[in-house]
Design a protein around this motif. Structure first.
Motif, PDB file in Angstrom:
ATOM      1  N   MET A   1      52.158  46.588  37.171  1.00  0.00           N
ATOM      2  CA  MET A   1      50.902  45.920  36.850  1.00  0.00           C
ATOM      3  C   MET A   1      50.040  46.785  35.930  1.00  0.00           C
ATOM      4  N   THR A   2      50.614  47.109  34.790  1.00  0.00           N
ATOM      5  CA  THR A   2      49.907  47.979  33.860  1.00  0.00           C
ATOM      6  C   THR A   2      49.611  47.307  32.530  1.00  0.00           C
ATOM      7  N   SER A   3      50.069  46.107  32.347  1.00  0.00           N
ATOM      8  CA  SER A   3      49.880  45.465  31.043  1.00  0.00           C
ATOM      9  C   SER A   3      48.561  44.697  30.999  1.00  0.00           C
ATOM     10  N   GLY A   4      48.146  44.425  29.785  1.00  0.00           N
ATOM     11  CA  GLY A   4      46.916  43.686  29.582  1.00  0.00           C
ATOM     12  C   GLY A   4      46.913  42.326  30.266  1.00  0.00           C
ATOM     13  N   MET A   5      48.099  41.794  30.508  1.00  0.00           N
ATOM     14  CA  MET A   5      48.190  40.487  31.151  1.00  0.00           C
ATOM     15  C   MET A   5      47.611  40.515  32.565  1.00  0.00           C
ATOM     16  N   TYR A   6      47.628  41.692  33.212  1.00  0.00           N
ATOM     17  CA  TYR A   6      47.245  41.769  34.620  1.00  0.00           C
ATOM     18  C   TYR A   6      45.948  42.513  34.904  1.00  0.00           C
ATOM     19  N   LEU A   7      45.506  43.349  33.994  1.00  0.00           N
ATOM     20  CA  LEU A   7      44.390  44.230  34.321  1.00  0.00           C
ATOM     21  C   LEU A   7      43.102  43.492  34.652  1.00  0.00           C
ATOM     22  N   GLY A   8      42.793  42.437  33.938  1.00  0.00           N
ATOM     23  CA  GLY A   8      41.589  41.657  34.238  1.00  0.00           C
ATOM     24  C   GLY A   8      41.638  41.071  35.636  1.00  0.00           C
ATOM     25  N   GLU A   9      42.797  40.597  36.028  1.00  0.00           N
ATOM     26  CA  GLU A   9      42.952  40.023  37.367  1.00  0.00           C
ATOM     27  C   GLU A   9      42.831  41.099  38.449  1.00  0.00           C
ATOM     28  N   ILE A  10      43.344  42.283  38.173  1.00  0.00           N
ATOM     29  CA  ILE A  10      43.196  43.392  39.124  1.00  0.00           C
ATOM     30  C   ILE A  10      41.709  43.711  39.299  1.00  0.00           C
ATOM     31  N   VAL A  11      40.979  43.763  38.197  1.00  0.00           N
ATOM     32  CA  VAL A  11      39.530  44.022  38.273  1.00  0.00           C
ATOM     33  C   VAL A  11      38.848  42.924  39.081  1.00  0.00           C
ATOM     34  N   ARG A  12      39.203  41.674  38.823  1.00  0.00           N
ATOM     35  CA  ARG A  12      38.579  40.557  39.554  1.00  0.00           C
ATOM     36  C   ARG A  12      38.807  40.712  41.057  1.00  0.00           C
ATOM     37  N   GLN A  13      40.019  41.062  41.454  1.00  0.00           N
ATOM     38  CA  GLN A  13      40.331  41.234  42.878  1.00  0.00           C
ATOM     39  C   GLN A  13      39.509  42.368  43.491  1.00  0.00           C
ATOM     40  N   ILE A  14      39.346  43.452  42.748  1.00  0.00           N
ATOM     41  CA  ILE A  14      38.534  44.574  43.235  1.00  0.00           C
ATOM     42  C   ILE A  14      37.076  44.152  43.354  1.00  0.00           C
ATOM     43  N   LEU A  15      36.587  43.405  42.364  1.00  0.00           N
ATOM     44  CA  LEU A  15      35.194  42.935  42.422  1.00  0.00           C
ATOM     45  C   LEU A  15      34.975  42.040  43.633  1.00  0.00           C
ATOM     46  N   ILE A  16      35.939  41.199  43.948  1.00  0.00           N
ATOM     47  CA  ILE A  16      35.829  40.349  45.143  1.00  0.00           C
ATOM     48  C   ILE A  16      35.761  41.219  46.396  1.00  0.00           C
ATOM     49  N   ASP A  17      36.648  42.218  46.491  1.00  0.00           N
ATOM     50  CA  ASP A  17      36.637  43.113  47.662  1.00  0.00           C
ATOM     51  C   ASP A  17      35.308  43.849  47.799  1.00  0.00           C
ATOM     52  N   LEU A  18      34.799  44.364  46.682  1.00  0.00           N
ATOM     53  CA  LEU A  18      33.518  45.078  46.724  1.00  0.00           C
ATOM     54  C   LEU A  18      32.364  44.143  47.090  1.00  0.00           C
ATOM     55  N   THR A  19      32.445  42.905  46.628  1.00  0.00           N
ATOM     56  CA  THR A  19      31.404  41.920  46.966  1.00  0.00           C
ATOM     57  C   THR A  19      31.465  41.584  48.451  1.00  0.00           C
ATOM     58  N   LYS A  20      32.669  41.425  48.982  1.00  0.00           N
ATOM     59  CA  LYS A  20      32.816  41.160  50.426  1.00  0.00           C
ATOM     60  C   LYS A  20      32.245  42.295  51.262  1.00  0.00           C
ATOM     61  N   GLN A  21      32.338  43.515  50.745  1.00  0.00           N
ATOM     62  CA  GLN A  21      31.796  44.681  51.454  1.00  0.00           C
ATOM     63  C   GLN A  21      30.287  44.820  51.265  1.00  0.00           C
ATOM     64  N   GLY A  22      29.714  43.914  50.457  1.00  0.00           N
ATOM     65  CA  GLY A  22      28.276  43.938  50.216  1.00  0.00           C
ATOM     66  C   GLY A  22      27.847  44.965  49.186  1.00  0.00           C
ATOM     67  N   LEU A  23      28.798  45.474  48.408  1.00  0.00           N
ATOM     68  CA  LEU A  23      28.490  46.513  47.429  1.00  0.00           C
ATOM     69  C   LEU A  23      28.185  45.964  46.040  1.00  0.00           C
ATOM     70  N   LEU A  24      28.453  44.688  45.826  1.00  0.00           N
ATOM     71  CA  LEU A  24      28.243  44.062  44.513  1.00  0.00           C
ATOM     72  C   LEU A  24      27.625  42.682  44.676  1.00  0.00           C
ATOM     73  N   PHE A  25      26.922  42.258  43.666  1.00  0.00           N
ATOM     74  CA  PHE A  25      26.401  40.887  43.544  1.00  0.00           C
ATOM     75  C   PHE A  25      25.713  40.400  44.821  1.00  0.00           C
ATOM     76  N   ARG A  26      24.991  41.341  45.465  1.00  0.00           N
ATOM     77  CA  ARG A  26      24.233  41.034  46.694  1.00  0.00           C
ATOM     78  C   ARG A  26      25.116  40.419  47.777  1.00  0.00           C
ATOM     79  N   GLY A  27      26.411  40.734  47.731  1.00  0.00           N
ATOM     80  CA  GLY A  27      27.339  40.239  48.750  1.00  0.00           C
ATOM     81  C   GLY A  27      27.730  38.783  48.587  1.00  0.00           C
TER      82      GLY A  27
END
Length: 174
Positions: A1-27
């Motif tokens: 999972m190192t190509s440009g095809m996947y990196l945006g999706e990896i970031v999106r998944q991390i952003l969702i996890d951080l949001t669930k933890q209340g660390l981003l976008f006011r939860g």
């Protein structure tokens, strides 16, 4: 999972996890963040641009329907950096292993080799190519690797394989 095809999706998944933890976008996970593919890799390149101020990062997030604060922008920028550095280092590690093995197989003290590289991530991301080169140099210090940008490398590779296969087929029929 190192190509440009996947990196945006990896970031999106991390952003969702951080949001669930209340660390981003006011939860609050927005509907747009739930959409697969909404965070394209081109946004990583834009967000990681050295010239991009946090206000501009915030505008990109707003275009994606994400209500962000200045702190959110800082975190998103850091996530993008970590994901792209990880990808470049993983690619560099694999490449370093290959050139080092090639050096060992040839039995030489130092190997000089050129590697063809293709892809928009290598061409357009502000840091990917540098991190890739640094990683190869770090992990294969006895190999002098020159990177050559190869436009449409996959198309040329397919044509080369076809030509070799045809030649082998013709030799086999003689």
């Amino acid at each position: 999972m190192t190509s440009g095809m996947y990196l945006g999706e990896i970031v999106r998944q991390i952003l969702i996890d951080l949001t669930k933890q209340g660390l981003l976008f006011r939860g609050h996970i927005s509907e747009s963040l739930r959409k697969r593919g909404i965070f394209e890799t081109k946004f990583l390149s834009q967000i990681e641009s050295d010239r991009l101020a946090l206000l501009q990062v915030r505008r990109i997030l707003q275009q994606l329907g994400l209500d962000s604060t200045c702190d959110d922008s800082i975190i998103v920028k850091e996530v993008c950096g970590v994901v792209s550095r990880r990808a470049a280092r993983l690619c560099g590690a694999g490449l370093a292993a290959i050139v080092e093995k090639k050096r060992e197989n040839r039995g030489v003290e130092r190997l000089q080799i050129t590697v063809g590289v293709d892809g928009t991530l290598y061409k357009l991301h502000p840091h990917f190519s540098r991190v890739l080169r640094e990683t190869v140099k770090e992990l294969a210090p006895q190999c002098d690797v020159t990177f050559m940008l190869s436009e449409d490398g996959s198309g040329k590779g397919a044509a080369l394989i076809t030509a070799v296969a045809k030649r082998l087929h013709n030799v086999g029929q003689k």
